[in-house]
Design a protein around this motif. Sequence first.
Motif, mmCIF file in Angstrom:
data_model
loop_
_atom_site.group_PDB
_atom_site.id
_atom_site.type_symbol
_atom_site.label_atom_id
_atom_site.label_comp_id
_atom_site.label_asym_id
_atom_site.label_seq_id
_atom_site.Cartn_x
_atom_site.Cartn_y
_atom_site.Cartn_z
ATOM 1 N N VAL A 98 0.837 -1.205 0.000
ATOM 2 C CA VAL A 98 0.000 0.000 0.000
ATOM 3 C C VAL A 98 0.868 1.251 0.000
ATOM 4 O O VAL A 98 0.617 2.218 -0.735
ATOM 5 C CB VAL A 98 -0.955 -0.018 1.212
ATOM 6 N N GLU A 99 1.929 1.228 0.807
ATOM 7 C CA GLU A 99 2.840 2.379 0.858
ATOM 8 C C GLU A 99 3.658 2.484 -0.425
ATOM 9 O O GLU A 99 3.820 3.582 -0.981
ATOM 10 C CB GLU A 99 3.770 2.249 2.066
ATOM 11 N N ARG A 100 4.169 1.348 -0.912
ATOM 12 C CA ARG A 100 5.028 1.348 -2.095
ATOM 13 C C ARG A 100 4.294 1.841 -3.336
ATOM 14 O O ARG A 100 4.832 2.598 -4.142
ATOM 15 C CB ARG A 100 5.553 -0.079 -2.313
ATOM 16 N N ASP A 104 -4.642 4.534 -2.320
ATOM 17 C CA ASP A 104 -5.486 5.338 -1.425
ATOM 18 C C ASP A 104 -6.949 5.278 -1.856
ATOM 19 O O ASP A 104 -7.712 6.216 -1.637
ATOM 20 C CB ASP A 104 -4.999 6.785 -1.379
ATOM 21 N N SER A 105 -7.358 4.167 -2.463
ATOM 22 C CA SER A 105 -8.742 4.007 -2.913
ATOM 23 C C SER A 105 -9.331 2.754 -2.289
ATOM 24 O O SER A 105 -8.642 1.970 -1.621
ATOM 25 C CB SER A 105 -8.786 3.897 -4.442
ATOM 26 N N ASP A 106 -10.625 2.544 -2.488
ATOM 27 C CA ASP A 106 -11.231 1.281 -2.083
ATOM 28 C C ASP A 106 -10.454 0.142 -2.737
ATOM 29 O O ASP A 106 -10.022 0.255 -3.901
ATOM 30 C CB ASP A 106 -12.690 1.212 -2.539
ATOM 31 N N ILE A 186 -7.923 1.058 4.325
ATOM 32 C CA ILE A 186 -6.608 0.746 3.772
ATOM 33 C C ILE A 186 -5.534 1.557 4.502
ATOM 34 O O ILE A 186 -4.424 1.065 4.758
ATOM 35 C CB ILE A 186 -6.580 1.044 2.260
ATOM 36 N N GLY A 187 -5.879 2.783 4.886
ATOM 37 C CA GLY A 187 -4.924 3.620 5.608
ATOM 38 C C GLY A 187 -4.617 3.126 7.005
ATOM 39 O O GLY A 187 -3.652 3.594 7.637
ATOM 40 N N LEU A 188 -5.410 2.182 7.532
ATOM 41 C CA LEU A 188 -5.197 1.671 8.888
ATOM 42 C C LEU A 188 -4.152 0.563 8.959
ATOM 43 O O LEU A 188 -3.762 0.157 10.056
ATOM 44 C CB LEU A 188 -6.521 1.156 9.465
ATOM 45 N N PHE A 189 -3.700 0.058 7.816
ATOM 46 C CA PHE A 189 -2.652 -0.968 7.862
ATOM 47 C C PHE A 189 -1.418 -0.442 8.579
ATOM 48 O O PHE A 189 -0.799 -1.140 9.385
ATOM 49 C CB PHE A 189 -2.281 -1.425 6.449
ATOM 50 N N ASP A 190 -1.054 0.792 8.279
ATOM 51 C CA ASP A 190 0.131 1.380 8.916
ATOM 52 C C ASP A 190 -0.073 1.518 10.412
ATOM 53 O O ASP A 190 0.835 1.239 11.212
ATOM 54 C CB ASP A 190 0.430 2.739 8.288
ATOM 55 N N THR A 191 -1.296 1.933 10.830
ATOM 56 C CA THR A 191 -1.601 2.051 12.258
ATOM 57 C C THR A 191 -1.506 0.692 12.934
ATOM 58 O O THR A 191 -0.918 0.555 14.022
ATOM 59 C CB THR A 191 -3.015 2.626 12.452
#
Length: 335
Positions: A98-100, A104-106, A186-191
């Motif tokens: 996701v970072e690479r 930032d979408s569904d 998807i943004g919560l993977f980093d958290t």
Amino acid sequence: MDAIVLAGGFATRLWPITRNRPKMFLPIGDTTVIDRIFRELEDDDRIDDVYVSTNREFAGEFRDHLADSPFEKPTVSVEEARDEDEKFGVVGALGELVEREGIDSDTLVIAGDNLISFDLSSFIDAFESNDGSTIAAYDVGDLESATQYGVIDIEDDRVVEFQEKPADPASTLVSIACYAFPAETIGLFDTYLSGENNPDEPGWFIQWLIDREPVYAFPFEGAWFDIGTPDGYLDAVSWYLDGGTLIHPESTVEDSDLGENVHVMAGATVVDSKVERSVVFPDATLDRCRIFSSLIDQETELEDVSLSNAQIGAHTSLTQTPPDPWVWDQYRDSE
């Protein structure tokens, strides 16, 4: 939406068949496991980009495969791992991807070794209707089998409990590694990964997620196969063949008895043999053999051999030499 196809495993339980090929390339009829997924993603206009998450060991094979395919959406996204010991878990690989790739979408996430009978478009329909994270769920039918998977409990299709491979499962409904997440999730993977959380199976992330936002189930009936084991793969082949045989026109079968669920691939030769529930890969040769529930890899030569539940690697040569007459006479009653 974007899609991520998980294809980073080394499939050690299928060795030697998968020693030098990803298990996702194993044939299911005239196609492969992963190509079934690619075709559905290609045909759904809601899917923009497809990222194939794989390891460095098999990255070249995936690039070559996609270059020769009719699919335009998939691109290879490479993990750092070169072998099983270097893998940082499925959730870890997802977070890195996701970072690479700047996703930032569904996003739809599906295991590349999943053979499922429902249409992925129907699953995406359910995700859009739920307006929240959605996971595919299958009833495995007995509690012992459920201990091998992520077990879920639902109320009105909302997941209220998730247990990853529990010793005492609360139900027989399990997650099958097919998920759809909203962009904000998807943004919560980093958290998740920045805390003291398990980076391995996605089920641990789902277990963490249900305490933070609604997660919904997509229960389905029909077929589901995880081809991570020889039995799982042969079960998938048997489901596809439905008791029949698939003999490539460029193979040779003479004076042989082919039973149910046999796939003989291009260039293979089967002579004076009996074969059941098996896959014979390209350019393999069976001469006076009895083969049951086995995988015979390419360019293998077997003569006077009887095998059951076997995986024979590529370029192998096996010959059963008949015993001396006195040995045969002494032991023939015990075969």
